[in-house]
Write a protein that holds these residues in place. Sequence first.
Motif, PDB file in Angstrom:
ATOM      1  N   LEU A 149       0.823  -1.296  -0.071  1.00  0.00           N
ATOM      2  CA  LEU A 149       0.149  -0.128   0.074  1.00  0.00           C
ATOM      3  C   LEU A 149       0.845   1.210   0.062  1.00  0.00           C
ATOM      4  O   LEU A 149       0.531   2.224  -0.553  1.00  0.00           O
ATOM      5  CB  LEU A 149      -0.960   0.110   1.120  1.00  0.00           C
ATOM      6  N   GLY A 150       1.894   1.392   0.774  1.00  0.00           N
ATOM      7  CA  GLY A 150       2.837   2.378   0.729  1.00  0.00           C
ATOM      8  C   GLY A 150       3.552   2.744  -0.589  1.00  0.00           C
ATOM      9  O   GLY A 150       3.463   3.619  -1.122  1.00  0.00           O
ATOM     10  N   VAL A 151       3.843   1.607  -1.477  1.00  0.00           N
ATOM     11  CA  VAL A 151       4.433   1.813  -2.716  1.00  0.00           C
ATOM     12  C   VAL A 151       3.072   2.227  -3.738  1.00  0.00           C
ATOM     13  O   VAL A 151       3.651   3.068  -4.531  1.00  0.00           O
ATOM     14  CB  VAL A 151       5.141   0.499  -3.162  1.00  0.00           C
ATOM     15  N   GLN A 152       2.021   1.598  -3.551  1.00  0.00           N
ATOM     16  CA  GLN A 152       0.961   2.228  -4.488  1.00  0.00           C
ATOM     17  C   GLN A 152       0.701   3.544  -4.149  1.00  0.00           C
ATOM     18  O   GLN A 152       0.376   4.280  -4.877  1.00  0.00           O
ATOM     19  CB  GLN A 152      -0.301   1.196  -4.343  1.00  0.00           C
ATOM     20  N   HIS A 153       0.734   4.169  -2.742  1.00  0.00           N
ATOM     21  CA  HIS A 153       0.320   5.539  -2.386  1.00  0.00           C
ATOM     22  C   HIS A 153       1.406   6.319  -3.058  1.00  0.00           C
ATOM     23  O   HIS A 153       1.048   7.505  -3.601  1.00  0.00           O
ATOM     24  CB  HIS A 153       0.358   5.464  -1.068  1.00  0.00           C
TER      25      HIS A 153
END
Length: 319
Positions: A149-153
Amino acid sequence: MVVARRQQQRCWRVPVLLAVYLSYVGLGAGVLQALERPVEVQAAQHLLQQHWELLGNHTCLQGPALQRLIEGIIQAYKSGITLQGNTTSLGKWDYSGSFFFSISAVTTIGYGNLSPSTAAGRIFCILFALFGIPLNLVLLNEIGQLMLLGVQHCAHCLEEVFHWRKKTSFLIKTCALVTGLLLFLLLPPLLFSDKEGWSYEEGFYYSFITLSTIGFGDYVIGMNPDRTYPGWYKNVISLWILFGMAWLALVIKFCINFLESYSDFCQCNKKSTDMADDFMDGNKNNMTGLHNVEMGNGKDRKPKGPDESHTNIGPTEAP
């Protein structure tokens, strides 16, 4: 028809993958035998030579007694006890060591250098791992999803700023891979070199063997009796193991998805080829049928003979 074809493809995929798997493992076994077998033979010969020299220089020693002493020392070392002059070093089963053993148990690393020796400890270890391993898998999954999720954000934020899509996604994935390599594989060997006295190659080897849960046990942190370790050392390494395993699981999952997509791509190409062949066969059949129809129509348009064109006329009355 489609289901039967899929079952047929799966039937031949399993033997092919099994053959590739066995070939790969067999190749690894051959390479390891060529690299490690000579060193093993040399070490065994050297140990045997030292054994006979010790018995020859100290005639008061007897072979069976010396053998029992050696076996006792080995067993004590496996339990975390080492000789230091006239004393022994303890501390492998203090709270810090026990906490690290618990981490290695529920993460299925299982170094093998330390294990419970009492019946109650072994039974507790079984029950502890039975519930701890699923809990560990759930935690690793949640950590991995949080990383994802951090990478996608970050990718979404960059897309809004620079209006890049494909380039941003590729850039973020590359940055996540490089950052994980630095934090979990490339930088930790420097810490191990400082605290354990290992070389960088040995630290990198330990990092990968640990995070991949292989856990041979030839290199384990905090086991050198000649070194003093800070209290935070094993706790930090425990956190490193959790987050590093989650990151490596994402990398392995990415590799699995890549291999599966490549396999699906090959199957799609094969399916497209089969469809093209079926299409060509269908066109050929259609052309053959059309040719037959035209031949039949040509036969119908042939001029009829005199017998076929003769018309019966009724008798006429004479005037």
